[in-house]
Design an enzyme around this catalytic site. Structure first.
Site, mmCIF file in Angstrom:
data_model
loop_
_atom_site.group_PDB
_atom_site.id
_atom_site.type_symbol
_atom_site.label_atom_id
_atom_site.label_comp_id
_atom_site.label_asym_id
_atom_site.label_seq_id
_atom_site.Cartn_x
_atom_site.Cartn_y
_atom_site.Cartn_z
ATOM 1 C CD GLN A 186 -1.689 0.164 4.827
ATOM 2 O OE1 GLN A 186 -0.968 -0.559 4.337
ATOM 3 N NE2 GLN A 186 -1.498 0.714 5.795
ATOM 4 C CB ALA A 190 1.425 -8.718 6.012
ATOM 5 C CG HIS A 191 1.314 -3.652 5.111
ATOM 6 N ND1 HIS A 191 0.596 -2.494 5.602
ATOM 7 C CD2 HIS A 191 1.672 -4.240 6.246
ATOM 8 C CE1 HIS A 191 0.818 -2.497 7.109
ATOM 9 N NE2 HIS A 191 1.495 -3.518 7.328
ATOM 10 C CG ASN A 192 5.139 -2.142 2.581
ATOM 11 O OD1 ASN A 192 4.295 -1.898 3.322
ATOM 12 N ND2 ASN A 192 5.627 -1.569 1.426
ATOM 13 C CB SER A 201 8.111 -4.881 6.354
ATOM 14 O OG SER A 201 7.475 -3.937 6.218
#
Lengths: 340, 340, 340
Positions: free
Chosen positions: C199, C240-242, C260
């Site tokens: 990450q 969450a990520h992005n 995302s």
């Protein structure tokens, strides 16, 4: 820090890939297909991003053999481009060094044992009879209570709490705010008031597990709560007392597993799934996000519950009808029977 | 630590039970029906485990009178075997001692008052005008802000945060990561941007409450958020500002209660339940896991919402039909009317 | 602390309001319509509380022009009484002072830069290359890892963790237990075991954002996770990520946004909403509590999913029928076709 540089040829040799194009192309980092520049490597795994391939400015693209001809740059051909990309990206994931030794502020019980190669950060407390293995990193503010064990190579990133009787395997990574080994939620009614059911078990975490930020894994009532090897938990997950999770299962954020549920190997639970207690899910089950598991599952496969999103006005009408569903069904069955 | 030993006769006298079999049978611990050995005590409460009784190796089994004849070992007869077991198990739940005194690393405001018998662990901070009562244990890394009060015998296990204006009754137990008294989520739109609605209230927690790991109880906007006596919250529960929860209610993990909701006494909320704000739930209501309460409930009883889990393919078809439910219902009603 | 006093006339001038009644009426605090006394100011915004107006003992009521005649006390007339009330209440929200300076217990990397006007509390750690701006308050037990930046006027209330590569705008407020910048949940299968997808991204938080207690915002895999200006997150939210969240959006407690997903500006997500990954929600979308968003939304408006709560017995019958919904629908359509 000097950023490392790799050529396509070097990467091909290191990861067993085939070069398509100029093997001397060099990259110093990784990026997305849309944003990678000439000095970066990217990947194409999901077919729906295939349209972005032609325009990519990446120096190297990792992709499947089928896509090689369409690559505008040097390509590295992999059977599983995503997994290969993950391995290459790891070359650029340079963690800060945490030198061995115990920070002077740490409070360590004289009956705890800390390996010489372990790093113990500031404001850490470690309780009696706990053991921290070789090459472990115990980040700042972490609290390890009594009778806990960490095998070699574990990392508690920061502010992790292991309450009591938590035994952790090798190379386990635990993110900030996670709490392992807190009391399971055991209550019994006694003359109109709750009494606490003592939680005498512990928590056992296998090798190579990962536990997300602010996730909770309670200790067992009599026996242990158990995560087998390579179990991966995302953030804000709740694992109640005496849950068992089989090896290689992964659970996304906000999911809750109630007490004594048993989950198989290679299961995938989406985000915000709920699993009722005292049931069993067999191996290789996929539960889609926000679904609820109220009964045991004995066949591998993908399972779901819930209703689709609509505009609020439509939803109100349909939801109202849900209350009449059994009556409506009886009416249908009676009408269609009469027709026969 | 020496493990204590008890005979059936001793336990019978201490807890008012009847001995069936050899009163001199001694045990040194407790375990599950399936795994208890001769030196251990177990219990049979849930009828579905009755089949395990004959094979149990336990030295003593706590059970109902009806099951006594089937016991393969010494039995202790109890009206409520689970509650009795909880009390016996407590004999073996030996908490580490936390001696009175303030750890030298703790940072205590000169205007705070700490009882002489309280234990204040390492890396604790306590703010101005806060009071810690007799026999309280404030575990490592806990943060008590300004204007907080803990009555006698409370335990903050570790890394608990009481932000400000949190008043806690007697014998309250709070698990790691819990945050009490943070700002309620109060916002008002002003010329296209949010402004904060000040959260001037506090939190009031009654006697004998328990608050789970990483659970949040926000402070009120104008008046207090209130948990009455003997309220039990599991892990990762969200209690918004100005919620009121009646005595002896218990709430399982991942449940969220929105602002100003009022929950009665002796309510049981399953895991991951959602309760909408500004509504009222009367006493003795049970909400099953993952249900959503969107309207007030005025009758005691068990309530549920949601749909059952099926394989994903079946679910897709049924879920798509849910979008047409009102139209389908109208069609049924029209067809069956014509038939009349 | 001396409590400030304000007259109706003073408040009218300060906030551009009209006085109805005695402008010299003075108040020293704020309270609810039901509980305010003569020395307190209250407000009427929600029409359903109008019945409480006549009996209010408040010294001053902030309300709309329409309600002025019914006010039993001095009234301040506002177009938006709730927003106006929020501004007035802020006069009484006196935060404890946190003087500039670094607590002697704090552990600051020599390569970190701390503004002279910043307050760094006890047991704080700050890593290499991190920057804390002017007038920031870093509360006790907070952990700031490597390569983080806080612009001016931010407050980490207490025990906040910024793991790595977290860049925060001006006047951002983060509540206890929040974790920003932990690893996103990126996994790839390799020969039957999970490998970690590095990450390498960070987290970017705009100006004037607020992040609730125990909320998690993961850092991105390759690019950053982004919250635009004035985004407000409640407690126990998972980002969450992005994920990207547009300016002025607000998200209530226990909601999870998968990787995302892209959420527009001025969106409102209720409590315990779930948003599936890699989808897009346009501006000005409202999602009611506990709903699940499984597809992109392209039209502003209010959206919902789920079923209504009923008594458990009724629910069981209706839920069972949900499994047959597609078959029932086909039967209806066939019967009603035959009728035509």
């Amino acid at each position: 820090m000097n950023t490392p540089t790799y050529t396509a040829q070097q990467l091909a040799e290191q990861f067993g890939l085939q070069v398509h194009g100029d093997g001397s192309t060099a990259i110093r980092g990784v990026a997305t297909l849309a944003h990678a520049g000439p000095g970066q490597l990217t990947f194409l795994a999901n077919p729906r991003y295939r349209t972005q391939l032609a325009d990519s400015q990446a120096g190297i693209v990792v992709l499947r053999a089928d896509d090689a001809e369409a690559a505008p740059a040097t390509a590295l051909i992999a059977k599983d481009p995503y997994t290969t990309f993950a391995k290459i990206a790891a070359l650029f994931d340079i963690a800060p060094t945490r030198p061995p030794g115990i920070h002077p502020s740490a409070v360590i019980d004289p009956d705890a044992r800390i390996a010489a190669s372990a790093h113990i950060g500031p404001f850490v407390t470690i309780g009696a009879r706990s053991v921290v293995g070789e090459n472990c990193i115990i980040g700042p503010g972490s609290i390890i209570g009594e009778d806990c064990t960490l095998d070699t190579g574990c990392e508690l990133i920061a502010r992790v709490t292991l309450v009591t009787r938590v035994r952790i395997g090798k190379r386990v990574r635990i993110h900030p705010g996670a709490v392992l080994g807190a009391d399971g939620f055991g209550l019994a009614m006694d003359a109109g008031s709750w009494i606490k059911v003592p939680q005498l078990g512990g928590v056992r975490i296998g090798d190579d597990c990962e536990i997300g930020a602010n996730t909770c894994v309670d200790r067992g009532a009599l026996e242990d709560t158990v995560l087998d090897n390579d179990v991966r938990l995302d953030n804000l997950v709740q694992i109640a007392h005496n849950v068992q999770i089989g090896a290689h299962s992964a659970i996304a954020g906000c999911t809750g597993i109630a007490g004594s549920a048993k989950i198989g190997r290679y299961c995938l639970l989406g985000g915000a799934v709920g699993v009722v207690g005292h049931l069993e899910i067999c191996d290789k089950v996929v539960i889609t996000g926000k679904s609820v598991v109220r009964n045991s599952i004995t066949e591998p496969g993908e399972y779901s519950s819930g209703t689709p999103l609509t505009d609020n006005r439509t939803w109100r009408k349909n939801a109202a009808r849900f209350k009449q569903l059994d009556a409506l069904a009886r009416r249908i069955l009676s009408v269609s029977k009469e027709k026969e």
